[in-house]
Design a protein around this motif. Sequence first.
Motif, mmCIF file in Angstrom:
data_model
loop_
_atom_site.group_PDB
_atom_site.id
_atom_site.type_symbol
_atom_site.label_atom_id
_atom_site.label_comp_id
_atom_site.label_asym_id
_atom_site.label_seq_id
_atom_site.Cartn_x
_atom_site.Cartn_y
_atom_site.Cartn_z
ATOM 1 N N GLY A 411 -20.898 -28.961 -7.215
ATOM 2 C CA GLY A 411 -21.409 -27.733 -6.637
ATOM 3 C C GLY A 411 -20.975 -26.494 -7.383
ATOM 4 O O GLY A 411 -20.013 -26.501 -8.167
ATOM 5 N N PHE A 412 -21.704 -25.396 -7.131
ATOM 6 C CA PHE A 412 -21.509 -24.143 -7.858
ATOM 7 C C PHE A 412 -20.113 -23.551 -7.636
ATOM 8 O O PHE A 412 -19.347 -23.330 -8.568
ATOM 9 N N LEU A 413 -19.767 -23.284 -6.382
ATOM 10 C CA LEU A 413 -18.510 -22.592 -6.095
ATOM 11 C C LEU A 413 -17.278 -23.397 -6.495
ATOM 12 O O LEU A 413 -16.358 -22.850 -7.124
ATOM 13 N N PRO A 414 -17.207 -24.716 -6.164
ATOM 14 C CA PRO A 414 -16.038 -25.489 -6.643
ATOM 15 C C PRO A 414 -15.905 -25.512 -8.163
ATOM 16 O O PRO A 414 -14.785 -25.510 -8.694
ATOM 17 N N THR A 415 -17.048 -25.499 -8.857
ATOM 18 C CA THR A 415 -16.990 -25.486 -10.319
ATOM 19 C C THR A 415 -16.384 -24.185 -10.823
ATOM 20 O O THR A 415 -15.528 -24.177 -11.714
ATOM 21 N N VAL A 416 -16.832 -23.070 -10.255
ATOM 22 C CA VAL A 416 -16.267 -21.767 -10.647
ATOM 23 C C VAL A 416 -14.769 -21.756 -10.388
ATOM 24 O O VAL A 416 -13.963 -21.323 -11.234
ATOM 25 N N ALA A 453 -21.820 -14.666 -3.719
ATOM 26 C CA ALA A 453 -23.149 -14.880 -4.304
ATOM 27 C C ALA A 453 -24.102 -15.423 -3.243
ATOM 28 O O ALA A 453 -23.701 -16.164 -2.341
ATOM 29 N N PRO A 454 -25.388 -15.059 -3.322
ATOM 30 C CA PRO A 454 -26.356 -15.531 -2.328
ATOM 31 C C PRO A 454 -26.576 -17.044 -2.417
ATOM 32 O O PRO A 454 -26.312 -17.663 -3.451
ATOM 33 N N ALA A 455 -27.049 -17.609 -1.318
ATOM 34 C CA ALA A 455 -27.331 -19.044 -1.276
ATOM 35 C C ALA A 455 -28.327 -19.405 -2.377
ATOM 36 O O ALA A 455 -29.263 -18.657 -2.659
ATOM 37 N N ARG A 460 -25.513 -21.354 -13.835
ATOM 38 C CA ARG A 460 -26.197 -20.641 -14.907
ATOM 39 C C ARG A 460 -26.612 -19.236 -14.469
ATOM 40 O O ARG A 460 -26.411 -18.265 -15.201
ATOM 41 N N THR A 461 -27.189 -19.117 -13.265
ATOM 42 C CA THR A 461 -27.606 -17.789 -12.805
ATOM 43 C C THR A 461 -26.393 -16.896 -12.574
ATOM 44 O O THR A 461 -26.446 -15.691 -12.798
ATOM 45 N N PHE A 462 -25.273 -17.481 -12.135
ATOM 46 C CA PHE A 462 -24.058 -16.687 -11.934
ATOM 47 C C PHE A 462 -23.531 -16.172 -13.267
ATOM 48 O O PHE A 462 -23.156 -14.999 -13.392
ATOM 49 N N ALA A 463 -23.514 -17.061 -14.283
ATOM 50 C CA ALA A 463 -23.064 -16.633 -15.610
ATOM 51 C C ALA A 463 -23.986 -15.548 -16.167
ATOM 52 O O ALA A 463 -23.525 -14.574 -16.777
ATOM 53 N N ASP A 464 -25.292 -15.684 -15.949
ATOM 54 C CA ASP A 464 -26.246 -14.670 -16.400
ATOM 55 C C ASP A 464 -26.005 -13.344 -15.675
ATOM 56 O O ASP A 464 -26.129 -12.261 -16.264
ATOM 57 N N GLU A 465 -25.681 -13.436 -14.381
ATOM 58 C CA GLU A 465 -25.411 -12.223 -13.605
ATOM 59 C C GLU A 465 -24.166 -11.513 -14.130
ATOM 60 O O GLU A 465 -24.132 -10.288 -14.217
ATOM 61 N N LEU A 466 -23.161 -12.279 -14.508
ATOM 62 C CA LEU A 466 -21.962 -11.672 -15.086
ATOM 63 C C LEU A 466 -22.296 -10.949 -16.390
ATOM 64 O O LEU A 466 -21.789 -9.851 -16.659
ATOM 65 N N MET A 467 -23.146 -11.549 -17.210
ATOM 66 C CA MET A 467 -23.547 -10.915 -18.466
ATOM 67 C C MET A 467 -24.321 -9.628 -18.201
ATOM 68 O O MET A 467 -24.125 -8.614 -18.882
ATOM 69 N N ALA A 468 -25.199 -9.646 -17.192
ATOM 70 C CA ALA A 468 -25.960 -8.444 -16.842
ATOM 71 C C ALA A 468 -25.027 -7.354 -16.330
ATOM 72 O O ALA A 468 -25.191 -6.166 -16.639
ATOM 73 N N ARG A 469 -24.042 -7.756 -15.533
ATOM 74 C CA ARG A 469 -23.068 -6.789 -15.037
ATOM 75 C C ARG A 469 -22.289 -6.161 -16.201
ATOM 76 O O ARG A 469 -22.019 -4.959 -16.201
ATOM 77 N N ALA A 470 -21.918 -6.974 -17.160
ATOM 78 C CA ALA A 470 -21.176 -6.463 -18.313
ATOM 79 C C ALA A 470 -22.011 -5.444 -19.075
ATOM 80 O O ALA A 470 -21.504 -4.397 -19.502
ATOM 81 N N LYS A 471 -23.287 -5.724 -19.231
ATOM 82 C CA LYS A 471 -24.167 -4.808 -19.969
ATOM 83 C C LYS A 471 -24.293 -3.474 -19.250
ATOM 84 O O LYS A 471 -24.292 -2.408 -19.880
#
Length: 582
Positions: A411-416, A453-455, A460-471
Amino acid sequence: MSALDALDEHQRRAASVLRGPVAVLAGAGTGKTRVITHRIAHGVDTGAYSPSRVMALTFTTKAAGELRGRLRALGVGGVSARTFHSAALAQLNFFWPTLTGDTAPGIIDNKVRMLGQAADAMGLRPRTATLRDIAAEIEWRKVSMLSIEQYAQQDRPISGIRPEQLLELQAAYEALKDERRQLDFEDVLLACAGMLESEPRVATAVHEQYRHFTVDEYQDVSPLQNRLLELWLGDRRDICVVGDASQTIYSFAGAQQRFLLEFERRYPDATVVRLETNYRSRAPILAVANALMRGRPGALALQPAQADAAIEPGAADAPASVPTVTAYDSEQEEAEGIAAAVAERIGAGTSPSDIVVLYRAHAQSAVLQQALAARGIATSVLGGTRFFDMPEVRQAVLALRGAAVAPTDIGFLPTVRDVLRGLGLTDEPPEAGGAQRDGWEARRAILRLAEEAPAGTTLRTFADELMARAKDQHEPALRTVTLSTLHAAKGLEWPHVLLAGWAEGALPISYATTFEQIDEERRLAYVGITRAARTLAISWARSAGRGERAPSRFLAEIGTTGRGTGILRDAAPSSRTAGRRG
């Protein structure tokens, strides 16, 4: 649902006028960004604006990113929300090859380094601090649209270099820059303005591309930025400026509030809307802010909007809501008193991220950090290393992007959580202070983003969101007490604000001697006051080193120098200190 539905009466009026010149005089906490974005959205929704024809200008990459994010949330994409520099650089890079047959010059990344090289060639050995001051003077000269010869007529001496050497060094810097075919940041604006003035086909293309302009923080524009704005506009009149003269705190860098104050004179038919309903601060805090700025040019009379903002001195919870002033015997005792007050508030259940300590100069932060660390309170210094530039954060983002490539069943959250634990995140933080605690807080902030993060969010989408936040420099809030200069705090807000160092020589700062300089210090004090939503505590120290200090003149202007009044109440120093009541 209309983009105007979420606005109050005055905000709605400002957002509903889509044509012609508009000036929105927006006081602190009155929702200026909401007005800007909802006005653009309303223009797009009604067909008055094509998104690609709109340019929204602001002063920081972070603010531009916030504008884009809010517009996306309103369903509006394609609007060019940029800083002045970003917009000018994009136009230079686009048009330069067609005009010259060559690529645009490169941008130097360090004025001080090039100044040092120019100084070496002249046989000068100025200190690094002197070179930084000279770099600031070059920036001021250029945004003020002065040649070196015109600058020579100004009385602006710099310690560590003779006036004639200062002029020679500026000329040598320009020559070295030209020899290397490079531009500095201010040259970008000058070159873009020169291109628009001298090349009609470029001006025509730009005028065709952008029809509607919005300028945020208009009180901070320099003569050069205003000239570039005029060239972008051409003979059109669809311009909306938003600003607050009381928050002009960058005059030293070339900002001139006169462009905002004289807008009606330049555009006699302009629609002018005053936003004075404050959605941030309680009434007693606004009373202090209004008292400080009463009678100043362009000052707005802020009124509370919150239901609980009508708390007046004498009410049952007045001690918790009326701003306080505390006098201490020394800066060390002041820092310890502030740390004690912060510890007490955290102990009562307040999140550290809801607390900020503001001061005039960076040098004041060290003693405050030490006093807070001694009580086990972690801090973050605003304006320090950006969150997404921290090595721990860059490492985490890369690790999460790598993990997103490999399939996982947990799952997403345990992986993070597992990735961050592998990088050093523990259940309990290390002792307060230092790089280890900073790294822990950064990793914990990433985990909180994942938890919130939303359900349906994937790695991958979380990592992309982090990149967008950084930009966009959209940094998450760290659960630490914030320390910041007054300048860096502009545009931000906290429930609980402590203002340190309100003594003569610190605020106003010692080198502010003219009426205009003192007025700028007053506006800095106003910015500090209006960052507070629920509580405000002001303090000052009677001594700094071996020197004695008097309370800031601004305390007298708002009704106290340490004696209780109806606006500010006197507060006893912490029992831990030897400070006396003022």
